[in-house]
Scaffold this active site. Structure first.
Site, PDB file in Angstrom:
ATOM      1  N   HIS A 112       0.836  -1.207   0.000  1.00 12.18           N
ATOM      2  CA  HIS A 112       0.000   0.000   0.000  1.00 12.18           C
ATOM      3  C   HIS A 112       0.874   1.262   0.000  1.00 12.18           C
ATOM      4  CE1 HIS A 112      -3.821   2.146   1.257  1.00 12.18           C
ATOM      5  NE2 HIS A 112      -2.901   3.060   1.526  1.00 12.18           N
ATOM      6  N   GLU A 113       1.849   1.291   0.880  1.00 10.34           N
ATOM      7  CA  GLU A 113       2.679   2.491   0.990  1.00 10.34           C
ATOM      8  C   GLU A 113       3.651   2.621  -0.184  1.00 10.34           C
ATOM      9  OE1 GLU A 113       1.597   4.523   3.004  1.00 10.34           O
ATOM     10  OE2 GLU A 113       0.404   3.180   4.248  1.00 10.34           O
ATOM     11  N   HIS A 116       1.989   4.519  -2.919  1.00  8.53           N
ATOM     12  CA  HIS A 116       2.115   5.961  -2.694  1.00  8.53           C
ATOM     13  C   HIS A 116       3.512   6.450  -3.101  1.00  8.53           C
ATOM     14  CE1 HIS A 116      -1.753   6.111  -0.901  1.00  8.53           C
ATOM     15  NE2 HIS A 116      -1.418   5.655   0.299  1.00  8.53           N
TER      16      HIS A 116
END
Length: 233
Positions: A112-113, A116
């Site tokens: 998820h990160e 980003h």
């Protein structure tokens, strides 16, 4: 803006060690016997074994943003409501060592990160002032990281049929915005709705929505071999 207010506005209050604005001194005891060591071990496994993470790490490297474990990841104690975060000010991923206890959870948070971080690398994302940019990256992270996989949704007792995945992505994007920005539920929902269609269709660098490890492995294999047919032309 007052520093405490700025921290609250941008979600830094969820990451106490980061809010202190100075690195925490790591002792030998910290490195060997605490949750920080467990976090580091699980991070290593995620980077070396998770097909999601491996694809993203390769994509970051090929985009000129190679990720270094010691520089770009930080295991820290966080507020009990979050598992991780991407600090755009330092280009660093925060992993909440007090809230991540299983390898599968670590794999999802890292993925998820990293999405980003990939968005931060490839685009001029205005994380702090443009809510549409933030919403788009949150939609992509929820869509591509496995957050909304069937298995994870069942474990949350969320069941649905028609367009359940899309609804899950919307809901998680809204929740993520509310966690780090002081806006109302209605405002967050409106921002997500405005950019949802285009951002949901953006599957880079996977090329598809990876609904599980099998899909992610295929996507990783395709990414690694994407240029082989042109090698001898």
């Amino acid at each position: 803006m007052d520093q405490n207010k700025q921290d609250e506005e941008y979600g830094y209050d969820l990451f106490p060690e980061r809010k202190a604005r100075k690195p925490k001194h790591i002792t030998i005891r910290d490195s060997l016997f605490t949750s920080r060591n467990k976090c580091q071990v699980m991070l290593t496994f995620a980077m070396e074994i998770s097909p999601y993470a491996k694809l993203l790490l390769n994509a970051m490297k090929n985009s000129g943003c190679k990720v270094y474990k010691d520089r770009h990841f930080s295991c820290e104690d966080c507020d009990g409501t979050v598992s991780g975060g991407f600090d755009a000010a330092t280009s660093q991923i925060v992993l909440c060592q007090n809230n991540i206890h299983q390898q599968a959870h670590m794999n999802r948070v890292v993925t998820h990160e990293l999405i980003h971080a990939f968005d931060h690398c490839r685009a001029h994302v205005d994380w702090f002032n443009n809510f549409r940019h933030l919403a788009c990256s949150e939609i992509r992270a929820a869509n591509l990281s496995g957050d909304c996989s069937f298995t994870n949704e069942v474990s949350r007792f969320n069941f649905g049929l028609k367009e359940h995945h899309q609804q899950c992505v919307r809901d998680r994007a809204v929740r993520s915005i509310l966690a780090v920005r002081k806006v109302s539920q209605e405002e967050a929902q409106k921002i997500v709705d405005e950019v949802f269609d285009s951002c949901f269709k953006d599957h880079a660098p996977f090329g598809r929505i990876p609904h599980g490890n099998k899909d992610a492995k295929f996507a990783y294999r395709e990414y690694v071999n994407r240029d082989r047919y042109y090698a001898n032309l």
